[in-house]
Scaffold this active site. Structure first.
Site, PDB file in Angstrom:
ATOM      1  N   SER A 199     -94.711 -79.220 -27.061  1.00  0.00           N
ATOM      2  CA  SER A 199     -93.633 -79.814 -27.845  1.00  0.00           C
ATOM      3  C   SER A 199     -92.698 -78.749 -28.403  1.00  0.00           C
ATOM      4  CB  SER A 199     -94.231 -80.620 -29.004  1.00  0.00           C
ATOM      5  OG  SER A 199     -93.234 -81.026 -29.920  1.00  0.00           O
TER       6      SER A 199
ATOM      7  N   TYR B 238     -86.391 -81.357 -27.640  1.00  0.00           N
ATOM      8  CA  TYR B 238     -85.523 -82.145 -28.511  1.00  0.00           C
ATOM      9  C   TYR B 238     -84.165 -81.458 -28.519  1.00  0.00           C
ATOM     10  CZ  TYR B 238     -89.537 -84.629 -30.553  1.00  0.00           C
ATOM     11  OH  TYR B 238     -90.648 -85.405 -30.739  1.00  0.00           O
TER      12      TYR B 238
ATOM     13  N   THR C 197     -86.982 -85.643 -24.534  1.00  0.00           N
ATOM     14  CA  THR C 197     -87.236 -86.800 -25.388  1.00  0.00           C
ATOM     15  C   THR C 197     -85.909 -87.307 -25.950  1.00  0.00           C
ATOM     16  OG1 THR C 197     -89.450 -86.048 -25.976  1.00  0.00           O
ATOM     17  CG2 THR C 197     -88.419 -87.633 -27.449  1.00  0.00           C
TER      18      THR C 197
ATOM     19  N   ARG D 185     -91.894 -92.556 -41.589  1.00  0.00           N
ATOM     20  CA  ARG D 185     -93.319 -92.864 -41.560  1.00  0.00           C
ATOM     21  C   ARG D 185     -93.825 -92.815 -42.998  1.00  0.00           C
ATOM     22  NH1 ARG D 185     -92.676 -88.511 -36.839  1.00  0.00           N
ATOM     23  NH2 ARG D 185     -91.384 -89.874 -35.569  1.00  0.00           N
TER      24      ARG D 185
ATOM     25  N   LYS E  88     -87.940 -88.972 -21.387  1.00  0.00           N
ATOM     26  CA  LYS E  88     -88.996 -89.670 -22.113  1.00  0.00           C
ATOM     27  C   LYS E  88     -88.408 -90.496 -23.262  1.00  0.00           C
ATOM     28  CE  LYS E  88     -93.294 -88.670 -24.691  1.00  0.00           C
ATOM     29  NZ  LYS E  88     -92.886 -89.171 -26.027  1.00  0.00           N
TER      30      LYS E  88
ATOM     31  N   HIS F 189     -92.462 -93.711 -28.384  1.00  0.00           N
ATOM     32  CA  HIS F 189     -92.821 -92.580 -29.242  1.00  0.00           C
ATOM     33  C   HIS F 189     -94.106 -92.860 -30.022  1.00  0.00           C
ATOM     34  CE1 HIS F 189     -90.718 -88.733 -30.291  1.00  0.00           C
ATOM     35  NE2 HIS F 189     -91.667 -88.690 -31.205  1.00  0.00           N
TER      36      HIS F 189
END
Length: 382
Positions: A107, A130, A156, A165, A252, A276
């Protein structure tokens, strides 16, 4: 590990070992976590057609994806902050994946940097990007990935803004941990985790810290990452990346058939049908529910899927509905949290053994035989 025979057992063990803020970061979804639950519910709703008295003595789990032969139909998904679950978590997971003959995806928001992973493993891995406001930095990230030998870029596209979140907000989630009495007490009760994190090569975002002038401090770095996700990201950026990146390009975050067609038009090599992991738009469809339509829209392009995979039967259901293979994230994260590379190897073996056993019970020997004919008719499988 022998007393942890399922992914759910790994999850419960990780909950006990890892500080709450980092476990919740990995385990949670956005808002009410409706989509997080739907990912599992839709997989569980599909019923399989058991076949008997078929010779299944020659089972083979291998498959070829994007020109590479894999030992199993799944790959380690990109996981942000994996190195906060276990010191050097990205390096250890990459080694386990290499030993198992499946790809590892690093990542952008990893703790160990591209260079750390490349130096420690000596083998190619996939890199997840990203795209941020600073396109120059995004280009520099791709250049570093190319230099490290990465041949596949996973772009992504479903994080132009960061989903909220609630568990992260309540926990005061930061890297390193925000100083709160509850956090200090929690970490003090988990000395094995603390020692492992302390011994890791990096304590913050390895791909960013030290690579952006004026952003060496942890607090400013955390703010930078929050501010730099780019709401202006669009298909023209995909064209730019396609022109620059010399290897395979995987997009993605696709949940819509029109988006799949656009990915085909722009020459992507593959797409990942993904929400995700339920961490972005709460109320979005599960990937499984929209997978058949997207497979049809994508034509001959390779289609992959993630979000919610926990068992061998989940893998086979996704393949039956048209996915070429699946990305698996949280199961390997839980495994890394409790046992580093040993844990990830255990999780890979668990999933491979389940896929193998389930193929036998379905009466198939090859993954190419896993088709919609193996599914009972349900709303989710139409």
């Amino acid at each position: 590990m022998k007393n942890l025979p399922s992914i759910d057992d790994l999850r419960q063990a990780a909950r006990r070992r890892v500080p709450k803020m980092f476990f919740d970061y990995a385990d949670s979804g956005s808002y009410t976590e409706q989509t997080l639950r739907a990912n599992r519910a839709d997989l569980e709703a599909i019923r399989l057609r058991q076949k008997v008295l078929v010779d299944v003595s020659a089972r083979d789990l291998s498959t070829t994806v994007l020109g590479r032969k894999l030992a199993a139909p799944f790959i380690l998904a990109p996981i942000g902050l994996l190195g906060m679950q276990h010191g050097d978590g990205e390096i250890l997971a990459a080694r386990a994946a290499n030993d198992a003959g499946i790809p590892f995806t690093l990542s952008t928001m990893s703790i160990c940097s591209i260079e750390h992973v490349a130096e420690a493993t000596g083998k190619p891995f996939w890199f997840q990007l990203y795209v941020i406001r600073d396109r120059g930095f995004s280009k520099a990230l791709m250049e570093r990935a190319i230099k490290a030998g990465c041949d596949t870029l996973v772009l992504t596209v479903d994080l132009q803004v960061l989903g909220q979140r609630h568990r992260d907000v309540r926990n005061g989630m930061t890297v390193p941990p925000e100083f709160r009495i509850a956090n200090v007490i929690d970490i003090a009760t988990k000395p094995r985790w603390a020692f492992g994190a302390l011994m890791g090569k990096s304590k913050t975002f390895g791909n960013i810290s030290g690579h952006v002038p004026g952003m060496e401090g942890v607090n400013s770095l955390a703010q930078w990452t929050q501010d730099q996700f780019d709401p202006a990201l669009n298909w023209k950026d995909v064209e730019w990346i396609k022109e620059f990146w010399p290897g395979k390009l995987v997009i993605k975050g696709i949940l819509d058939e029109d988006d799949a067609r656009m990915a085909v038009k722009l020459g992507a090599d593959a797409i990942v049908v993904s929400n995700h992991g339920g961490r972005q738009l709460d109320g979005a469809s599960s990937p499984l529910r929209v997978l058949p339509g997207i497979v049809d829209a994508a034509g001959s392009m390779t289609v992959m899927m993630d979000s919610g995979i926990r068992r061998g039967t989940d893998v086979l259901k996704a393949l039956a509905l048209g996915a070429k293979f699946v990305f698996v994230g949280r199961p390997f994260l839980f495994a890394a949290a409790i046992g580093g590379d040993v844990g990830v190897k255990h999780a890979i073996k668990l999933l491979k053994d389940e896929v193998d056993r389930d193929m036998a019970l379905l009466g198939v020997n090859k993954l190419s035989e896993v088709t919609r004919e193996l599914l009972m008719e349900t709303n989710s499988s139409r």
